[in-house]
Design an enzyme around this catalytic site. Sequence first.
Site, PDB file in Angstrom:
ATOM      1  N   ASP A  39       5.028  13.988   7.620  1.00  0.00           N
ATOM      2  CA  ASP A  39       4.399  12.962   6.796  1.00  0.00           C
ATOM      3  C   ASP A  39       4.076  11.715   7.621  1.00  0.00           C
ATOM      4  O   ASP A  39       2.967  11.556   8.103  1.00  0.00           O
ATOM      5  CB  ASP A  39       5.280  12.630   5.593  1.00  0.00           C
ATOM      6  CG  ASP A  39       4.515  11.984   4.445  1.00  0.00           C
ATOM      7  OD1 ASP A  39       3.294  11.822   4.563  1.00  0.00           O
ATOM      8  OD2 ASP A  39       5.140  11.647   3.424  1.00  0.00           O
ATOM      9  N   HIS A  78       0.109  11.798   8.739  1.00  0.00           N
ATOM     10  CA  HIS A  78      -0.828  10.680   8.659  1.00  0.00           C
ATOM     11  C   HIS A  78      -0.892   9.986  10.007  1.00  0.00           C
ATOM     12  O   HIS A  78       0.134   9.519  10.524  1.00  0.00           O
ATOM     13  CB  HIS A  78      -0.381   9.693   7.584  1.00  0.00           C
ATOM     14  CG  HIS A  78      -0.431  10.245   6.195  1.00  0.00           C
ATOM     15  ND1 HIS A  78      -1.552  10.145   5.397  1.00  0.00           N
ATOM     16  CD2 HIS A  78       0.495  10.926   5.480  1.00  0.00           C
ATOM     17  CE1 HIS A  78      -1.304  10.735   4.227  1.00  0.00           C
ATOM     18  NE2 HIS A  78      -0.072  11.220   4.263  1.00  0.00           N
ATOM     19  N   GLU A 123       4.523  14.259  -5.916  1.00  0.00           N
ATOM     20  CA  GLU A 123       5.387  13.661  -4.893  1.00  0.00           C
ATOM     21  C   GLU A 123       6.400  12.706  -5.513  1.00  0.00           C
ATOM     22  O   GLU A 123       7.601  12.827  -5.269  1.00  0.00           O
ATOM     23  CB  GLU A 123       4.550  12.907  -3.859  1.00  0.00           C
ATOM     24  CG  GLU A 123       5.383  12.201  -2.798  1.00  0.00           C
ATOM     25  CD  GLU A 123       4.542  11.406  -1.814  1.00  0.00           C
ATOM     26  OE1 GLU A 123       5.129  10.895  -0.841  1.00  0.00           O
ATOM     27  OE2 GLU A 123       3.319  11.278  -2.015  1.00  0.00           O
ATOM     28  N   HIS A 129      -2.363  15.143  -2.315  1.00  0.00           N
ATOM     29  CA  HIS A 129      -0.966  14.816  -2.570  1.00  0.00           C
ATOM     30  C   HIS A 129      -0.749  14.959  -4.080  1.00  0.00           C
ATOM     31  O   HIS A 129      -1.468  14.343  -4.869  1.00  0.00           O
ATOM     32  CB  HIS A 129      -0.661  13.372  -2.178  1.00  0.00           C
ATOM     33  CG  HIS A 129      -0.690  13.115  -0.698  1.00  0.00           C
ATOM     34  ND1 HIS A 129      -1.744  13.465   0.111  1.00  0.00           N
ATOM     35  CD2 HIS A 129       0.229  12.513   0.107  1.00  0.00           C
ATOM     36  CE1 HIS A 129      -1.475  13.101   1.361  1.00  0.00           C
ATOM     37  NE2 HIS A 129      -0.289  12.511   1.388  1.00  0.00           N
TER      38      HIS A 129
END
Length: 342
Positions: free
Chosen positions: A286, A20, A205, A202
């Site tokens: 991430d 990200h 998770e 996603h």
Amino acid sequence: MTKTKRQWLQGLPKAELHLHLEGTVTPETLVVLSERHDAKPLTLEEARALYVFKDFLHFLRTFKLVLDRLQTVEDYALITREMLRNLHRQGVVHAEVYIAWGNILHWKSHLKVEDVMTAVEDARREIERELGGPSLLWIIDATRQFGADEVGRVFRLAAELKGRFPSIIGIGVGGDEVGGPLEWFRDVYAEAQKAGLRLTAHAGEATGPVQGPLQIREALAMHVERIGHGLAAQYDDELMAMLAKQQVPLEINVTSNVLTGGCPAVEAHPLPLYLERGLLCTLNSDDPTMFGSDCLDEYVRVSEVFGFGLEKMRELARNSIHASFLSNERKEDLLSGIDAYV
């Protein structure tokens, strides 16, 4: 001179596929942004304290605090340049990076997405001239908690702007899975696929052993091409077999999963199980500055904790290229570089 393991892994060509942009902002850069935009700027000590997480929801709140301080196109250009320089230092040759348009459209009416994309693309080209890479594709990230209408708005804008910005490759949803389950987005994902966008999500998770596998199954039913995290697949043998058979890549983020509470410890992560079962896994960071572990750190940690030899790490690097959305010609070029690396 003999290379250390870290030096060898640093030189190993690899792709980062779950990253990200906003999660690459360092505490030092957050202070710069705060000085630009806050009436009372953060001190470096205060900024560093924001990067200590208690659980997944705490992480989401912290992430939003960073997002709130990205207020100009210059801010986005700054963090893009810093991200690419850091990736280059890690030996990352290609990255596919999530950029949170959902946040811009929902909270920042003074910013135009087109202007932000022009700024980050200018930054990408600047670093390409400076360093020669890495190559970069953008995945447009929508916030699932905002609901299907808002997510659809993001995806349709991505389809509209893809012609102007060819580095826009795909779409995805992130955020709180409980607050925005994938089944809400079936129609907008189908629409995005018809528009020629690549599909990520996603899933599995932080939703646990019951809901997590269901979310991953929903992703597969929606023709998602790459699954972010997929941590909960470990609880469902049939699902693992399905993922192995279909070779749907998982974007694995070991340190992230531990620090957000999805996994109790690195040693307990299902990555070795997934590889043993034949799942196509890639290693990613991430939100590297928030979790204190970049892509190279993940390669080193996985190798050391699980006792993976260098050839196993080469296999993971190859997986990262196979799982990318690059052209077949570009993939073959990068795979040749991995094979030739000694």
